[in-house]
Design a protein around this motif. Structure first.
Motif, PDB file in Angstrom:
ATOM      1  N   ARG A  12       0.833  -1.211   0.000  1.00  0.00           N
ATOM      2  CA  ARG A  12       0.000   0.000   0.000  1.00  0.00           C
ATOM      3  C   ARG A  12       0.865   1.258   0.000  1.00  0.00           C
ATOM      4  O   ARG A  12       0.533   2.245  -0.651  1.00  0.00           O
ATOM      5  CB  ARG A  12      -0.959  -0.035   1.194  1.00  0.00           C
ATOM      6  N   ALA A  29      -9.921  -7.940   2.126  1.00  0.00           N
ATOM      7  CA  ALA A  29      -9.334  -6.595   2.091  1.00  0.00           C
ATOM      8  C   ALA A  29      -8.869  -6.254   0.685  1.00  0.00           C
ATOM      9  O   ALA A  29      -8.794  -5.080   0.328  1.00  0.00           O
ATOM     10  CB  ALA A  29      -8.157  -6.521   3.054  1.00  0.00           C
ATOM     11  N   ASP A  61      -4.170 -15.716   6.811  1.00  0.00           N
ATOM     12  CA  ASP A  61      -2.874 -16.165   6.275  1.00  0.00           C
ATOM     13  C   ASP A  61      -2.113 -17.032   7.277  1.00  0.00           C
ATOM     14  O   ASP A  61      -1.087 -17.625   6.935  1.00  0.00           O
ATOM     15  CB  ASP A  61      -2.004 -14.955   5.897  1.00  0.00           C
TER      16      ASP A  61
END
Ligand code: S3P
Length: 422
Positions: A20, A161, A308
């Motif tokens: 990001r 997400a 994860d």
């Protein structure tokens, strides 16, 4: 494998935040500086994509400087964008590309070409985007013809997400408000970080809402350690016979930290120290010591906060007394590998008692385990989880493709071996 594990370890920077930082810095005006950047193959794919669109990015290991050109400053790439193995790159970049004034194509490796992209194509198309799967199978390679977009409200069927962030990024360029509601809250790094870059974005329960932006502004961001990498040491510290580990500078954002709650629910001796806020994200040092674990149930809203970590949680479950049941985790089937299948295959090869289900697995711990030939399917998290699983055997697992850890943690083997030698 040796069962004594001691020392202090700092894990590499958070993968989600590193991606990001590069993306938002590239579409912001001015300079963005990232420290603690994850210098792994996935985040390098993101850097390469933005360089291919004319953004000057300097990288020296975990230090990255991005010379952003503003919201409308990307240039058409001259060839196919290569997203490598990275689902985050593919899905988030698509939200940005959908709104540009150029056409481009993107593709990645064999795993990426099997991962579902309809989940972003459908909402983007309802915003007015022109995005096609070139093989008409809902997967990459994708062609995106940038177009003006309309704000929408999207009720996402999955807590993802990547889907949420894709739509919010497209929403930066839309003609009105864009919002996304998810069935459970997924990681909120986009919401936290885009706000820092100057976007008008807020969360209300399971909904994230963004207004179109005129400009974003470069930021300085100190990226904390990745809890998804710390998870291997959390598990190792809990299951090894004689362990005492301090894992420093770990991001403990509640939308990511489900493994901490699971470790405690399984009876793990785990404490957080030195809790603080860094660049808007909660951070702590995590102290773990050898523990007698017992099984637990993991389902519902906690799943996106540890999605994860399930391969390594499955290894913890194989070491625990009693049964651990994981439900509501069908998303595991569409990760870098089908992780319900790959965890089941490899734990079974080690002699564990594991039953796969449609949306999870049941593991009854305590069976004697032995080293096995591990099939990683080039999935970094399978490689790391089954390296740690060797702590449960007299002999060691051997992995078909140990190098795939470079996706998220290039120095993993050196780091774990150092702790084993202390
Ligand atoms: C990520 C979100 C998660 C996670 C992935 C990184 C992100 O995927 O599995 O490793 O950075 O947004 P989903 O949101 O699709 O579950």
């Amino acid at each position: 494998m040796k069962k004594r594990l001691r020392g202090t370890i700092t894990v590499p920077g958070d993968k989600s935040i590193s991606h990001r930082g590069v993306m938002f810095g590239s579409i912001a005006k001015g300079t963005t500086e990232l420290t603690g950047f994850l210098d792994g193959a996935d985040c390098r794919s993101t850097i390469a994509c933005f360089r291919a669109m004319g953004i000057a990015i300097e990288q020296e290991k975990d230090h990255v400087i991005i010379h952003g050109n503003g919201l409308h400053g990307l240039q058409a790439p001259t060839s196919m964008l290569d997203v490598g193995n990275s689902g985050t790159t593919t899905r988030l970049i698509s939200g940005i590309l959908a709104a540009q004034n150029f056409r481009c194509e993107l593709n990645g490796d064999d795993s990426i070409q099997k991962r579902p992209m309809k989940r972003i194509m459908e909402p983007l198309i309802s915003m007015g985007a022109d995005i096609t799967s070139l093989r008409d199978n809902g997967c990459a390679p994708l062609r995106i013809n940038g177009r003006p977009l309309t704000g929408i409200h999207y009720d996402s069927p999955v807590a993802s997400a990547q889907v949420k962030s894709c739509i919010l990024l497209a929403g930066l360029y839309a003609d009105g408000e864009t919002s996304v509601t998810e069935p459970a809250i997924s990681r909120n790094h986009t919401e936290l970080m885009l706000g820092g870059f100057g976007a008008t974005i807020r969360s209300e329960g399971n909904t994230a809402i963004i207004q179109p932006a005129e400009e974003l502004y470069g930021q300085q961001i100190a990226i904390p350690g990745d809890i998804s990498s710390a998870a291997y040491y959390i598990a190792a510290g809990l299951i090894a016979e004689d362990a005492d580990l301090l894992i420093t500078n770990v991001n403990t954002n509640p939308t990511r930290a489900g493994i901490l709650a699971v470790a405690k629910a399984m009876g793990g001796k785990i404490t957080l120290e030195n809790e603080r806020i860094v660049s808007g994200e909660p951070v702590a040092d995590i102290h773990v010591t050898s523990s007698n674990l017992h099984g637990c149930e993991i389902s519902g809203d906690i799943i996106p906060t540890l999605i994860d970590e399930i391969p390594i949680i499955a290894v913890m479950a194989a070491a625990a007394e009693g049964t651990t049941t994981i439900r509501d985790a069908a998303e595991l089937r569409v990760k870098e590998s089908d992780r319900i299948a790959t965890v089941t295959e490899n734990l079974t090869a080690m002699g564990a008692d594991i039953t796969p289900t449609e949306d999870g697995m049941m593991i009854t711990g305590g069976k004697p385990l032995h080293g096995a030939s591990i099939q990683t399917y080039l999935d970094h998290r399978i490689a790391m989880a089954f390296t740690i699983a060797s702590l449960l055997c007299e002999d060691e697992n051997s992995l078909d493709h140990p190098d795939c850890v470079t996706i998220s943690y290039p120095n993993f083997y050196q780091d774990i071996n150092r702790l084993l030698q202390n």
